[in-house]
Design a protein around this motif. Sequence first.
Motif, short mmCIF file in Angstrom:
data_model
loop_
_atom_site.label_atom_id
_atom_site.label_comp_id
_atom_site.label_asym_id
_atom_site.label_seq_id
_atom_site.Cartn_x
_atom_site.Cartn_y
_atom_site.Cartn_z
N ILE A 199 0.82 -1.23 0.00
CA ILE A 199 0.00 0.00 0.00
C ILE A 199 0.84 1.27 0.00
CG2 ILE A 199 -1.83 -1.21 1.25
CD1 ILE A 199 -1.01 0.35 3.76
N LEU A 200 2.17 1.14 -0.02
CA LEU A 200 3.03 2.32 0.08
C LEU A 200 2.70 3.39 -0.97
CD1 LEU A 200 5.40 3.64 1.58
CD2 LEU A 200 6.94 2.52 -0.04
N PRO A 201 2.49 3.06 -2.23
CA PRO A 201 2.20 4.12 -3.21
C PRO A 201 0.99 4.98 -2.83
CG PRO A 201 2.71 2.07 -4.34
CD PRO A 201 2.58 1.73 -2.88
N GLN A 202 -0.01 4.37 -2.20
CA GLN A 202 -1.20 5.12 -1.82
C GLN A 202 -0.93 6.09 -0.67
OE1 GLN A 202 -1.49 1.62 -2.48
NE2 GLN A 202 -2.04 2.34 -4.54
N LEU A 203 0.18 5.88 0.06
CA LEU A 203 0.49 6.72 1.22
C LEU A 203 1.37 7.91 0.85
CD1 LEU A 203 1.31 3.90 3.82
CD2 LEU A 203 -0.87 5.08 3.46
N LEU A 204 1.88 7.95 -0.37
CA LEU A 204 2.84 8.98 -0.78
C LEU A 204 2.12 10.05 -1.59
CD1 LEU A 204 5.76 6.60 -1.84
CD2 LEU A 204 5.45 7.76 0.35
N HIS A 205 1.97 11.23 -0.99
CA HIS A 205 1.23 12.31 -1.63
C HIS A 205 2.12 13.47 -2.08
CE1 HIS A 205 -2.34 10.20 -0.33
NE2 HIS A 205 -1.96 10.28 0.93
N ASN A 206 3.35 13.53 -1.58
CA ASN A 206 4.25 14.62 -1.96
C ASN A 206 4.95 14.23 -3.26
OD1 ASN A 206 6.51 16.35 -2.25
ND2 ASN A 206 6.50 16.78 -0.06
N PRO A 207 4.67 14.92 -4.36
CA PRO A 207 5.25 14.50 -5.65
C PRO A 207 6.77 14.61 -5.71
CG PRO A 207 4.14 16.63 -5.84
CD PRO A 207 3.79 16.08 -4.49
N ALA A 208 7.36 15.50 -4.89
CA ALA A 208 8.82 15.64 -4.91
C ALA A 208 9.50 14.49 -4.17
CB ALA A 208 9.22 16.98 -4.29
N ARG A 209 8.83 13.95 -3.16
CA ARG A 209 9.45 12.91 -2.34
C ARG A 209 8.98 11.49 -2.70
NH1 ARG A 209 11.59 14.51 2.84
NH2 ARG A 209 11.96 16.76 2.83
N ALA A 210 7.84 11.39 -3.31
CA ALA A 210 7.26 10.07 -3.59
C ALA A 210 8.20 9.16 -4.38
CB ALA A 210 5.94 10.25 -4.32
N PRO A 211 8.92 9.65 -5.40
CA PRO A 211 9.79 8.73 -6.15
C PRO A 211 10.87 8.08 -5.29
CG PRO A 211 9.44 10.76 -7.38
CD PRO A 211 8.90 10.98 -6.02
N TYR A 212 11.33 8.80 -4.28
CA TYR A 212 12.39 8.27 -3.43
C TYR A 212 11.83 7.26 -2.43
CZ TYR A 212 14.82 12.24 -5.44
OH TYR A 212 15.37 13.14 -6.33
N PHE A 213 10.76 7.65 -1.75
CA PHE A 213 10.16 6.72 -0.79
C PHE A 213 9.54 5.52 -1.48
CE2 PHE A 213 10.42 10.39 2.07
CZ PHE A 213 10.85 9.77 3.23
N GLY A 214 9.11 5.71 -2.73
CA GLY A 214 8.54 4.59 -3.47
C GLY A 214 9.53 3.46 -3.67
N GLN A 215 10.83 3.79 -3.69
CA GLN A 215 11.85 2.77 -3.86
C GLN A 215 12.01 1.87 -2.63
OE1 GLN A 215 15.61 4.21 -5.70
NE2 GLN A 215 14.52 6.15 -5.98
N LEU A 216 11.31 2.21 -1.54
CA LEU A 216 11.39 1.40 -0.33
C LEU A 216 10.47 0.18 -0.40
CD1 LEU A 216 11.45 4.19 2.41
CD2 LEU A 216 13.38 2.86 1.52
N ARG A 217 9.69 0.05 -1.46
CA ARG A 217 8.77 -1.09 -1.53
C ARG A 217 9.52 -2.42 -1.51
NH1 ARG A 217 4.35 -0.66 -6.11
NH2 ARG A 217 3.44 -2.30 -4.80
N LEU A 218 10.57 -2.53 -2.29
CA LEU A 218 11.32 -3.79 -2.34
C LEU A 218 11.99 -4.10 -1.00
CD1 LEU A 218 12.18 -6.22 -3.99
CD2 LEU A 218 14.12 -4.88 -4.85
N PRO A 219 12.67 -3.13 -0.35
CA PRO A 219 13.21 -3.43 0.99
C PRO A 219 12.14 -3.85 1.98
CG PRO A 219 14.24 -1.45 0.10
CD PRO A 219 13.14 -1.82 -0.84
N LEU A 220 10.98 -3.19 1.95
CA LEU A 220 9.91 -3.57 2.87
C LEU A 220 9.44 -5.00 2.61
CD1 LEU A 220 7.74 -0.32 2.99
CD2 LEU A 220 8.89 -1.40 4.93
#
Length: 545
Positions: A370-391
């Motif tokens: 569900i991580l993509p649904q939690l990321l609303h800041n367009p500047a930061r979302a691409p970076y935090f989105g990369q945490l899906r695989l580690p999670l």
Amino acid sequence: MSTRAAARRASAPLGVAAVIAVSWLALLGARPLFNPDEGRYAEIPREMLASGDWLVPHLNNLVYIEKPPLQYWATAISFELFGVNVWAARFYTGLCALLTVLAIAVLARRLWGVGAAWRAAIMLASTLAMIVIGQQLTLDMSLTLFLTLTLAAFCVAQDAATPAARRRQFMWLAWASAAGAFLTKGLVALVLPALTLSAYSLLYRRWRPWNRLSLVTGVALFALLTVPWCYLMQRHVPQFFDFFFIREHFQRFLTRIEDRYEPVWFFIPVLAAGCLPWILPAARALGGAWRSVNAQADFEPRAFLWVWVVVVFVFFSISDSKLIPYILPLFPALALLMASAPADTLRRDLARTSTGLIAAGVIFMAAAAILPQLLHNPARAPYFGQLRLPLLAMGLVAAGGGWIARGRRDSAAVIGITAYLVFVILVVGARAVGPLYSGASLAAQISHTITPGTRLYAVRTYDQTLPFYLARTMTLVDSRGELDFGLGLEPDKGIPTLPAFATRWMADPEALAVMEPDTYALLRARGLPMVVRASDPNRLIVSRR
């Protein structure tokens, strides 16, 4: 069991310890330095090594005496041995973490045997607080090592099985370790042990330890190791005593001068999270270890360790200055309490912990989904989105390890190894958000364009990591922060206002300036010529043309 099989089983813990130690050190360079602490504590020793001034610490070419120099010296030596790089910057703190684990293992073996030693080591080495802070460049890991050595040496000195002559030697080690803690972070090195001994004596009516402190020779040893630096600093910086002792100790503790105020309960969730995955045995130890008293003994180590944990927690909780790593010194003692718990009680807690690991694994995997649904800041979302695989990887490892640990005699080892792997994935995965918290990517974009004559300005901001990565100090513009003391001593090294900066900017064609987008827009609106040369989600680097 055959002799060969028994030998393999006996050597297995040593193999696990070796793998953890090697991987621990190997991971130190796995991610860039993060702001602010890591940049600061890498840059000070870099400047120390570059300038040759090993007495007065400098940050961004300004006097910086908020903390003593021991860690700066150690990191500068690391740079000298291994080069100025991220791995070398973290080497000393990483080594301190490993030595802290070793220290509690040695103490546990002395007090309760080999089994307790291995349990204490694996519990501490796999605790979230130790892994995360032990992989960061801060002063707290070094302080924790020296306070743990002080605590361990004191406990051995007070042990009834220790001969009188050896007691004196261990107390000298305790005093020397306290001196190391003072040279890392100041008076807390004396305050925490003194409060713990006082509270222990009052609570349990045990006064014999006061007669075994080797007070005269111990104080002399402490003074011999600490006073020379204080004396030399006072001679070179006359404001040292007032700033270092009054402001940085008493005012920081008693007032909100550092703007680090948090409510009194702040460290409760910090302690709970820091104990993971061992929260059940930790809670039981905190709730019951205070009763571990032998009426016939002059000194009861489990009770003393419990008092240490409580004193550290309460001391920092009542302070008006709070940061998450402050309570790190209580975790080694807490690991000792957990490891020395009754076998039946510990077995039940470990069974529940293994089930908790499975549940945590499910949570991690759900978070990855569900991580993509939690990321609303367009500047930061691409970076935090990369945490899906580690999670996802953390979830699979946690669930698998929890399942394997169920019902095993060596469940503590399986849980510890599982937690260690999970948290290692977390540390490595933090690389993904590096551009949000580090100037490494910004420096990489611009470093090849900087010449010896290029002047660097930091306008209304100061990225602590940039001077380290660029190997250059910066001129602060309309910004002071923690460099206020140094700028007060040398005001010509800063520019107080934007109009003064504009004048300097127009006269300095080779200059580069670091600023946030809002500041850039403001200066452009005032007609200042600026061209963006590099950028990250937080800052820009600009030139005149």
